[in-house]
Design an enzyme around this catalytic site. Structure first.
Site, PDB file in Angstrom:
ATOM      1  N   ASP A  45       0.838  -1.205   0.000  1.00 37.35           N
ATOM      2  CA  ASP A  45       0.000   0.000   0.000  1.00 37.35           C
ATOM      3  C   ASP A  45       0.872   1.254   0.000  1.00 37.35           C
ATOM      4  O   ASP A  45       1.749   1.409   0.848  1.00 37.35           O
ATOM      5  CB  ASP A  45      -0.900  -0.005   1.232  1.00 37.35           C
ATOM      6  CG  ASP A  45      -2.109   0.893   1.084  1.00 37.35           C
ATOM      7  OD1 ASP A  45      -1.947   2.048   0.645  1.00 37.35           O
ATOM      8  OD2 ASP A  45      -3.221   0.456   1.422  1.00 37.35           O
ATOM      9  N   SER A  86      -7.337   3.665  -1.098  1.00 33.00           N
ATOM     10  CA  SER A  86      -7.179   2.214  -1.003  1.00 33.00           C
ATOM     11  C   SER A  86      -8.488   1.470  -1.221  1.00 33.00           C
ATOM     12  O   SER A  86      -8.479   0.336  -1.715  1.00 33.00           O
ATOM     13  CB  SER A  86      -6.596   1.842   0.363  1.00 33.00           C
ATOM     14  OG  SER A  86      -5.288   2.335   0.502  1.00 33.00           O
ATOM     15  N   THR A 139      -7.922  -2.086   2.209  1.00 38.74           N
ATOM     16  CA  THR A 139      -7.370  -3.016   1.229  1.00 38.74           C
ATOM     17  C   THR A 139      -7.858  -4.441   1.453  1.00 38.74           C
ATOM     18  O   THR A 139      -8.401  -5.051   0.518  1.00 38.74           O
ATOM     19  CB  THR A 139      -5.838  -2.939   1.207  1.00 38.74           C
ATOM     20  OG1 THR A 139      -5.454  -1.610   0.833  1.00 38.74           O
ATOM     21  CG2 THR A 139      -5.254  -3.919   0.208  1.00 38.74           C
ATOM     22  N   GLU A 259      -0.929  -7.839   2.409  1.00 34.84           N
ATOM     23  CA  GLU A 259      -0.748  -6.390   2.317  1.00 34.84           C
ATOM     24  C   GLU A 259       0.323  -5.881   3.272  1.00 34.84           C
ATOM     25  O   GLU A 259       0.268  -6.135   4.480  1.00 34.84           O
ATOM     26  CB  GLU A 259      -2.054  -5.658   2.637  1.00 34.84           C
ATOM     27  CG  GLU A 259      -1.917  -4.146   2.479  1.00 34.84           C
ATOM     28  CD  GLU A 259      -3.013  -3.335   3.149  1.00 34.84           C
ATOM     29  OE1 GLU A 259      -3.180  -2.159   2.783  1.00 34.84           O
ATOM     30  OE2 GLU A 259      -3.694  -3.878   4.055  1.00 34.84           O
ATOM     31  N   HIS A 268       2.210   9.057   4.308  1.00 34.78           N
ATOM     32  CA  HIS A 268       1.356  10.111   4.858  1.00 34.78           C
ATOM     33  C   HIS A 268       2.099  10.932   5.908  1.00 34.78           C
ATOM     34  O   HIS A 268       1.915  12.150   6.005  1.00 34.78           O
ATOM     35  CB  HIS A 268       0.093   9.505   5.481  1.00 34.78           C
ATOM     36  CG  HIS A 268      -0.933   9.064   4.491  1.00 34.78           C
ATOM     37  ND1 HIS A 268      -1.597   9.924   3.649  1.00 34.78           N
ATOM     38  CD2 HIS A 268      -1.416   7.822   4.207  1.00 34.78           C
ATOM     39  CE1 HIS A 268      -2.452   9.251   2.897  1.00 34.78           C
ATOM     40  NE2 HIS A 268      -2.356   7.962   3.211  1.00 34.78           N
ATOM     41  N   ASP A 306      -1.752  -0.125  -4.567  1.00 32.71           N
ATOM     42  CA  ASP A 306      -3.000   0.518  -4.964  1.00 32.71           C
ATOM     43  C   ASP A 306      -2.755   1.932  -5.475  1.00 32.71           C
ATOM     44  O   ASP A 306      -3.489   2.447  -6.313  1.00 32.71           O
ATOM     45  CB  ASP A 306      -3.990   0.534  -3.802  1.00 32.71           C
ATOM     46  CG  ASP A 306      -3.336   0.893  -2.478  1.00 32.71           C
ATOM     47  OD1 ASP A 306      -2.135   1.232  -2.456  1.00 32.71           O
ATOM     48  OD2 ASP A 306      -4.026   0.823  -1.449  1.00 32.71           O
TER      49      ASP A 306
END
Length: 377
Positions: A45, A86, A139, A259, A268, A306
């Site tokens: 991710d 996501s 996800t 994931e 972020h 993603d």
């Protein structure tokens, strides 16, 4: 009628919304290679090319992801925004439909669309989910849930409890046994439906002897799991344990979604050390998947993301042992996303295509249309 031609006709009938044209089907791959029995689908991710590059430069040995020879790029945008999230990304992978941001398992008009896990379960495949986030996060939820908002965690937990997923591991236990909505204890319900449910507070993962006659669930945290830098180490060994469990769980085959969620969280936060640690942890899981596939010979391994997060770039003045971070934002970006594939029919994943095409390519790799065509013969 020629079997391949019958398959093409049937494929277009079965998947009219996702397979855009017969030109998108690589006929040579379908003719020359038998289908995959299993798929291990690894999603980093927030992982873009720069995140992978940082992992490579920061590691003394080549990464496992460098073993892949088949590489493509997908277009990650959502139905309603050039910058996806996501939920929309996972829905595209799992269903072959573009949808709006924050939406899970519904198309852009709000209609429920079937996902590859539901289709696989109808064919008696074993199904697995593994994440370094909450198991009800966007996800993993994209592979079993149908909700208009990704934040409906307790609703998503209920849908997981009813999903017949054979193996799952991740955080978010509170959404199952400390529910604000209704006070239910979904863990008790799942145990009554044939699951053995464990958690990191009571059971060490390595101490558990799986019972292959029952589903396997393991909660790694009440809320979100900790960072890799804080000592979280379960993703690679759980990838190994999960593939073995799923292989024994069904003779038909399995699909296992793995994931590495916190590459995104590091992006972020614009924290390079956090990002690199998560990237390397994810790459170890990739190594476990590749090792299984190289032994098994019937397993397709797919690695992608993603979306990219943070607009990360390695800045001038960087050295291999001292990277200088450059982040352009604290959100997702619209950059194309790499796709890596290894195993039966991996060549389907070469090129540049929509994120929804990954679903189409998985269906083709598994040969489901061919099986239906053979049944009709």
């Amino acid at each position: 009628m020629n079997l391949l031609l019958r398959y093409l006709v049937l494929a277009l009938l079965l998947f009219p919304l996702s397979c855009k044209s017969p030109e998108s089907i690589n006929l040579e791959v379908l003719e020359s290679e038998p289908p995959a029995r299993n798929i291990i689908f690894l999603i980093g991710d927030g992982m873009g090319i720069s995140q992978i590059t940082a992992g490579m430069y920061s590691h003394k040995k080549p990464l496992n992801i460098e073993d892949f020879k088949v590489i493509g790029l997908h277009k990650p945008y959502a139905a309603n925004d050039l910058i996806t999230d996501s939920a929309a990304g996972a829905t595209a992978f799992a269903t072959g439909h573009k949808t709006n941001k924050s939406v899970l398992g519904l198309d852009a008009e709000g209609n429920v669309v079937p996902n590859i896990f539901e289709q696989a379960k109808a064919r008696e495949y074993a199904l697995g989910l593994l994440t370094t986030s909450s198991i009800v996060h966007a996800t993993p939820a994209g592979f079993f849930a149908h909700v208009p908002l990704r934040s409906q965690y307790e609703d998503i937990a209920e849908q997981l409890a009813d999903s017949k997923v054979d193996f799952f591991m991740g955080g978010g236990m509170r959404y199952f046994n400390q529910r604000e909505k209704d006070g239910k204890n979904l863990i008790n319900d799942m145990e009554g439906k044939g699951y053995n449910i464990y958690n990191a507070y009571d059971e060490e993962l390595y101490s558990i002897t799986p019972d292959f006659s029952r589903g396997f669930g393991y909660f790694t945290a009440r809320n979100d799991p900790p960072k890799s830098l804080q000592g979280r180490k379960y993703l690679p060994p759980a990838t190994r344990i999960g593939t073995r469990f799923l292989q024994k769980r069904s003779s038909r085959g399995f699909i296992f979604m793995v994931e590495g969620a916190q590459i995104d969280w590091a992006g972020h936060a614009n924290e390079q050390d956090y990002m690199i640690a998560e990237m390397l942890d994810f790459d170890e899981a990739v190594g476990e998947a590749l090792a299984f596939a190289k032994r098994n010979k019937e397993t397709l391994v797919i690695v992608t993301a993603d979306h990219e997060t943070g607009g990360y770039a390695i800045q001038p003045g960087s050295r291999r042992d001292s990277l200088i971070a450059g982040f352009t934002c604290e959100d997702h970006t619209a950059s194309l996303v790499p796709v890596f594939a290894y195993g039966p029919r991996a060549d389907l994943f070469r090129g540049i295509y929509e994120n929804t095409a990954i679903y189409d390519k998985m269906i083709l790799a598994l040969g489901w249309g061919e099986l239906e065509a053979e049944t009709e013969e």
